[in-house]
Design a protein around this motif. Structure first.
Motif, PDB file in Angstrom:
ATOM      1  N   TRP A 139     -73.100 -22.672   4.138  1.00 55.50           N
ATOM      2  CA  TRP A 139     -73.462 -23.506   4.530  1.00 55.50           C
ATOM      3  C   TRP A 139     -72.783 -23.562   5.734  1.00 55.50           C
ATOM      4  O   TRP A 139     -73.441 -23.414   7.156  1.00 55.50           O
ATOM      5  CB  TRP A 139     -74.580 -24.581   3.861  1.00 55.50           C
ATOM      6  N   LYS A 140     -71.638 -23.828   6.220  1.00 58.84           N
ATOM      7  CA  LYS A 140     -70.305 -23.822   6.782  1.00 58.84           C
ATOM      8  C   LYS A 140     -70.004 -23.429   7.347  1.00 58.84           C
ATOM      9  O   LYS A 140     -69.732 -22.810   8.444  1.00 58.84           O
ATOM     10  CB  LYS A 140     -69.167 -24.756   5.513  1.00 58.84           C
ATOM     11  N   SER A 141     -70.473 -21.567   6.693  1.00 55.40           N
ATOM     12  CA  SER A 141     -69.865 -20.869   7.838  1.00 55.40           C
ATOM     13  C   SER A 141     -71.546 -20.496   8.462  1.00 55.40           C
ATOM     14  O   SER A 141     -70.682 -19.245   8.747  1.00 55.40           O
ATOM     15  CB  SER A 141     -69.585 -19.543   6.767  1.00 55.40           C
ATOM     16  N   TYR A 142     -72.485 -20.906   8.323  1.00 52.80           N
ATOM     17  CA  TYR A 142     -73.588 -20.377   8.933  1.00 52.80           C
ATOM     18  C   TYR A 142     -74.027 -21.118  10.480  1.00 52.80           C
ATOM     19  O   TYR A 142     -73.745 -22.252  10.055  1.00 52.80           O
ATOM     20  CB  TYR A 142     -74.991 -20.437   8.382  1.00 52.80           C
ATOM     21  N   PRO A 143     -74.590 -20.604  11.063  1.00 60.16           N
ATOM     22  CA  PRO A 143     -74.375 -19.521  11.624  1.00 60.16           C
ATOM     23  C   PRO A 143     -72.627 -18.329  12.002  1.00 60.16           C
ATOM     24  O   PRO A 143     -72.005 -19.976  12.194  1.00 60.16           O
ATOM     25  CB  PRO A 143     -75.154 -19.114  13.117  1.00 60.16           C
TER      26      PRO A 143
ATOM     27  N   TYR B 134     -82.075 -23.975  16.470  1.00 58.44           N
ATOM     28  CA  TYR B 134     -83.060 -23.886  15.197  1.00 58.44           C
ATOM     29  C   TYR B 134     -83.370 -22.385  14.740  1.00 58.44           C
ATOM     30  O   TYR B 134     -82.773 -21.265  15.702  1.00 58.44           O
ATOM     31  CB  TYR B 134     -84.301 -23.799  16.078  1.00 58.44           C
ATOM     32  N   TYR B 135     -82.775 -22.209  14.049  1.00 54.93           N
ATOM     33  CA  TYR B 135     -83.217 -21.147  12.589  1.00 54.93           C
ATOM     34  C   TYR B 135     -84.114 -20.448  12.163  1.00 54.93           C
ATOM     35  O   TYR B 135     -84.837 -21.838  11.130  1.00 54.93           O
ATOM     36  CB  TYR B 135     -81.524 -20.895  12.186  1.00 54.93           C
ATOM     37  N   ARG B 136     -84.213 -19.487  11.316  1.00 52.96           N
ATOM     38  CA  ARG B 136     -85.897 -19.074  10.425  1.00 52.96           C
ATOM     39  C   ARG B 136     -85.123 -19.289   9.178  1.00 52.96           C
ATOM     40  O   ARG B 136     -84.292 -18.286   8.928  1.00 52.96           O
ATOM     41  CB  ARG B 136     -86.306 -17.862  11.578  1.00 52.96           C
ATOM     42  N   ALA B 137     -85.628 -20.324   8.645  1.00 54.56           N
ATOM     43  CA  ALA B 137     -85.246 -20.469   7.275  1.00 54.56           C
ATOM     44  C   ALA B 137     -85.327 -19.240   5.901  1.00 54.56           C
ATOM     45  O   ALA B 137     -84.352 -19.051   5.614  1.00 54.56           O
ATOM     46  CB  ALA B 137     -85.791 -21.639   6.700  1.00 54.56           C
ATOM     47  N   HIS B 138     -85.996 -18.580   6.429  1.00 53.72           N
ATOM     48  CA  HIS B 138     -85.993 -17.574   5.999  1.00 53.72           C
ATOM     49  C   HIS B 138     -84.821 -15.953   5.727  1.00 53.72           C
ATOM     50  O   HIS B 138     -84.229 -15.151   4.779  1.00 53.72           O
ATOM     51  CB  HIS B 138     -88.055 -16.694   5.380  1.00 53.72           C
TER      52      HIS B 138
ATOM     53  N   PHE C 110     -81.724 -17.134   6.880  1.00 56.33           N
ATOM     54  CA  PHE C 110     -81.094 -18.057   5.697  1.00 56.33           C
ATOM     55  C   PHE C 110     -80.632 -17.245   4.350  1.00 56.33           C
ATOM     56  O   PHE C 110     -80.426 -17.181   4.259  1.00 56.33           O
ATOM     57  CB  PHE C 110     -81.224 -19.542   6.641  1.00 56.33           C
ATOM     58  N   ALA C 111     -82.159 -17.858   4.442  1.00 55.91           N
ATOM     59  CA  ALA C 111     -81.923 -17.294   3.135  1.00 55.91           C
ATOM     60  C   ALA C 111     -82.252 -15.500   3.007  1.00 55.91           C
ATOM     61  O   ALA C 111     -81.551 -15.285   1.244  1.00 55.91           O
ATOM     62  CB  ALA C 111     -83.235 -17.812   1.662  1.00 55.91           C
TER      63      ALA C 111
ATOM     64  N   CYS D 152     -89.921 -19.004   0.916  1.00 51.07           N
ATOM     65  CA  CYS D 152     -87.756 -18.821   1.124  1.00 51.07           C
ATOM     66  C   CYS D 152     -86.984 -18.671  -0.303  1.00 51.07           C
ATOM     67  O   CYS D 152     -86.259 -18.303   0.158  1.00 51.07           O
ATOM     68  CB  CYS D 152     -87.136 -20.175   1.808  1.00 51.07           C
ATOM     69  N   ASN D 153     -87.793 -18.273  -0.937  1.00 50.79           N
ATOM     70  CA  ASN D 153     -87.612 -17.394  -2.276  1.00 50.79           C
ATOM     71  C   ASN D 153     -86.619 -16.344  -2.017  1.00 50.79           C
ATOM     72  O   ASN D 153     -87.261 -15.443  -1.899  1.00 50.79           O
ATOM     73  CB  ASN D 153     -88.273 -17.461  -2.995  1.00 50.79           C
ATOM     74  N   PRO D 154     -85.072 -16.085  -2.345  1.00 51.09           N
ATOM     75  CA  PRO D 154     -84.298 -15.166  -1.646  1.00 51.09           C
ATOM     76  C   PRO D 154     -85.070 -14.335  -2.518  1.00 51.09           C
ATOM     77  O   PRO D 154     -84.161 -13.014  -2.454  1.00 51.09           O
ATOM     78  CB  PRO D 154     -82.783 -15.563  -1.535  1.00 51.09           C
ATOM     79  N   SER D 155     -84.831 -14.271  -3.295  1.00 51.66           N
ATOM     80  CA  SER D 155     -85.673 -12.809  -4.609  1.00 51.66           C
ATOM     81  C   SER D 155     -86.579 -12.483  -4.025  1.00 51.66           C
ATOM     82  O   SER D 155     -87.342 -10.632  -4.056  1.00 51.66           O
ATOM     83  CB  SER D 155     -85.735 -12.637  -5.964  1.00 51.66           C
ATOM     84  N   HIS D 156     -87.449 -12.669  -3.039  1.00 49.49           N
ATOM     85  CA  HIS D 156     -88.539 -12.244  -2.043  1.00 49.49           C
ATOM     86  C   HIS D 156     -88.517 -11.174  -0.780  1.00 49.49           C
ATOM     87  O   HIS D 156     -88.925 -11.004  -0.418  1.00 49.49           O
ATOM     88  CB  HIS D 156     -89.772 -12.782  -2.198  1.00 49.49           C
TER      89      HIS D 156
END
Length: 209
Positions: A11-15, A99-103, A105-106, A131-135
């Motif tokens: 989180w701290k390194s993003y983006p 603004y960033y797209r959460a998916h 990010f995930a 936003c399930n990362p495995s998807h």
């Protein structure tokens, strides 16, 4: 390193972008818009008289906690974003004045950085607010479009939010091909010549005979 520590570091390194003219507020690397402030802090200053005014901090904390929970989850079910969307069905959040797209990010949190700038975060489940990362997987634009067609979620024809033409318009354009020039057809329907070219060359509206 625990899951929580991994998330905090990410989180701290993003983006991974560095603003050319960063906001004057400590800890914010958003791009300066006016008066030395990013758009987010400028809006707070105008509205509340304070760059840290309003309830953004609380809301920001809710987003972080939700993303942390998603990062730690092992469920195979879709994790539906409960906050704001961008109007086209995709989850968004604000960070450092942008603004960033959460998916996306995930996807980056789970799969690492995209192979190239042209890769997109694609939903294997076909649910845009998930936003399930495995998807989520990195795919090219063409692969992502193919997935949307497979899922039945591709916005084509009149369903596309930027569509200016209807199916009947397209049918008429094709019938009038050879009677009117492409330029005249573009003028009649208020679109660019490239739009007419794509229709007549079968690049777009392929589902219309």
């Amino acid at each position: 390193m625990t899951k929580e520590q991994q998330f905090e570091a990410f989180w701290k390194s993003y983006p991974r972008r560095v603003a050319k003219n960063p906001c004057a507020v400590d800890g914010c690397d958003g791009e300066t818009k006016s008066r030395g402030l990013c758009s987010s802090h400028l809006n707070r200053l105008v509205r509340y008289g304070n760059v840290n005014g309003g309830s953004k901090k609380r809301r920001h904390g809710e987003v972080v906690r939700w993303l942390q929970d998603v990062w730690s989850t092992k469920t195979k079910e879709c994790q539906i974003w409960p906050f704001a969307d961008d109007g086209s069905g995709y989850a968004i959040f604000a960070l450092n004045g942008k603004y960033y797209r959460a998916h996306r990010f995930a996807c980056e949190m789970f799969n690492g950085a995209p192979p190239s700038d042209k890769h997109e975060a694609a939903h294997d489940c076909g649910v845009s607010l998930c936003c399930n990362p495995s998807h989520l997987l990195w795919k090219t634009h063409q692969e992502n479009i193919a997935d949307k067609e497979r899922h039945g979620t591709a916005l084509t024809g009149e369903a596309h939010p930027q569509a200016k033409l209807t199916r009947r318009d397209v049918e008429t354009i094709r019938r009038m091909h050879g009677i009117l020039t492409r330029r005249r057809l573009a003028e009649r329907y208020g679109v660019g010549i490239s739009t007419i070219d794509n229709i007549l060359d079968g690049v777009t509206w392929r589902d219309v005979a």
